[in-house]
Design an enzyme around this catalytic site. Structure first.
Site, short mmCIF file in Angstrom:
data_model
loop_
_atom_site.label_atom_id
_atom_site.label_comp_id
_atom_site.label_asym_id
_atom_site.label_seq_id
_atom_site.Cartn_x
_atom_site.Cartn_y
_atom_site.Cartn_z
N LYS A 288 0.84 -1.20 0.00
CA LYS A 288 0.00 0.00 0.00
C LYS A 288 0.88 1.25 0.00
O LYS A 288 2.10 1.15 0.13
CB LYS A 288 -0.93 -0.01 1.23
N TYR B 235 18.56 29.58 6.10
CA TYR B 235 17.42 30.37 6.58
C TYR B 235 17.47 30.49 8.10
O TYR B 235 17.68 29.50 8.82
CB TYR B 235 16.11 29.69 6.20
#
Ligand SMILES: Cc1ncc(COP(=O)(O)O)c(C=O)c1O
Length: 366
Positions: free
Chosen positions: A35, A255
């Site tokens: 899955k 950042y």
């Protein structure tokens, strides 16, 4: 390759892990769980390599139909079941085996005019996870209803383990005992074990096992990595160094400037970021394997790149190979550093990463 990230999918490793699952299962049958796009590896990419499994298990009908469209003829189990008459009809036509976990699904099935003996069903028993499934007290009535339904070709029983990743958790034994306390004689087959049950709890093996994560070369246990369990990593996520910088003491990186260079130092910028599925929350210090050397992540993970401290690899240069996880760097270790689990990292690799099929002979892999 160019300098864009690649997820290299090793089919020899996948085959090795399936063999390992089959050996642990002894003579039991194996549903290979594929899955969530084969746990992020590409469902249609991994399915053919899992042809030796007795069947494939997916969460949703759409996943099963995609397998049938790809001419996969093995038995397929839909773990989430059906939610409409149309879905039941589709499932019967595609010869899918269907989990029944809720009374609403039974009511829809009863309204669906299916041909005689067209659907194999797996009733889900809730043995303690309290997520999906009928209680032990409800099972008798569900069995009676299914026995009276001519569309039903076979009735099986399954449950799912909640705590098997911790070998010492008594909850697993309690779940198995509750399962076995039922009269199992009216079921064609029974299934309990996921990967952790299969490798760690012999009492959970029953007729069918349902390994997922171990097939992809990840330990299902909280206290071990793949190597300890004789599993080989299937996905290696790799990229390249795209810049080398020489910073001065006191200069800040990335950042927010969360990393300040303690001294003059080289740093390598690598083309991988959260836009590729590398976890944004990976903290400073998370290892990256650059040209075979473990270097620590510094500063924040950006959308397309990360930076590593290259003081231990002064020869680092643009184009050097960087492994984010996989061969040589267990994904379990990166998941632990980032405060998540390997399942999430593998499922999270984005489709802008180039997927490449490889076959490394199992004997070569250390
Ligand atoms: C019902 C069911 N069975 C089996 C599995 C496979 O579990 P694992 O990947 O831990 O082996 C899963 C995965 O979540 C599942 O939901």
């Amino acid at each position: 390759m160019g300098y864009a990230p690649q997820a290299r999918i090793d089919h020899a490793a996948l085959g090795h892990n399936l063999k390992r699952a089959k050996a642990a299962a002894k003579d039991r049958k194996v549903w290979a769980v594929i899955k969530a796009d084969g746990y992020g590896h590409g469902m249609l990419r991994v399915a053919p390599t899992l042809a030796q499994a007795d069947g494939l298990a997916v969460a949703r009908l759409g996943e099963a139909m995609a397998l049938r469209s790809a001419v996969i003829t093995q038995p397929i189990l839909v773990l989430g079941g059906c939610y409409s008459e149309a879905e039941y009809k589709q499932a019967a036509e595609a010869r899918l085996e269907i989990v029944l976990h809720h009374i609403s699904q039974l009511k829809i099935l009863e309204k669906t005019g299916l041909k005689r003996q067209s659907l194999k069903l797996w009733i889900k028993l809730d043995t303690g996870m309290h997520r999906l499934g009928f209680t032990a007290q409800e099972i008798g009535a569900v069995v009676t209803a299914l026995q009276a339904n001519p569309a039903v070709a076979g009735i099986n029983l399954m449950t799912h383990l909640a705590n098997a990743d911790d070998r010492n958790d008594p909850a697993t034994g309690a779940q198995c005992s509750l399962f076995e306390s039922l009269d199992l004689s009216c079921f064609n087959a029974c299934s309990i074990a996921n990967s952790a049950g299969l490798l760690g709890h012999p009492g959970s093996l029953m007729d069918w096992v349902r390994p997922g994560i171990m097939l992809y070369g990840v330990s299902p246990f909280i206290d071990s990595t793949a190597g300890d369990e004789d599993l080989l990593p299937v996905m290696t996520l790799q990229s390249r160094v795209i810049a080398v910088k020489h910073c001065q003491a006191g200069e800040r990186v990335g950042y927010g400037g969360t990393f300040t260079c303690p001294t003059a130092m080289p740093l390598a910028v690598i083309a991988i970021g959260y836009g590729d599925g590398y976890p944004r929350h990976a903290p400073a210090g998370t290892p990256v394997l650059v040209s075979g050397k473990r270097l620590p992540l510094i500063g924040r993970v950006s959308m397309d790149m990360i930076c590593v401290d290259a003081r231990d690899l002064p020869s680092v240069k643009v184009g050097d190979r960087a492994v984010l996880w996989g061969r040589g760097l267990p994904v379990e270790e990166i998941a632990a550093a980032a405060g998540t689990i390997a399942y999430e990292l593998l499922c999270g690799v984005k489709r802008r990463v180039e997927f490449v099929d490889i076959n490394i002979d199992a004997d070569e892999v250390g």
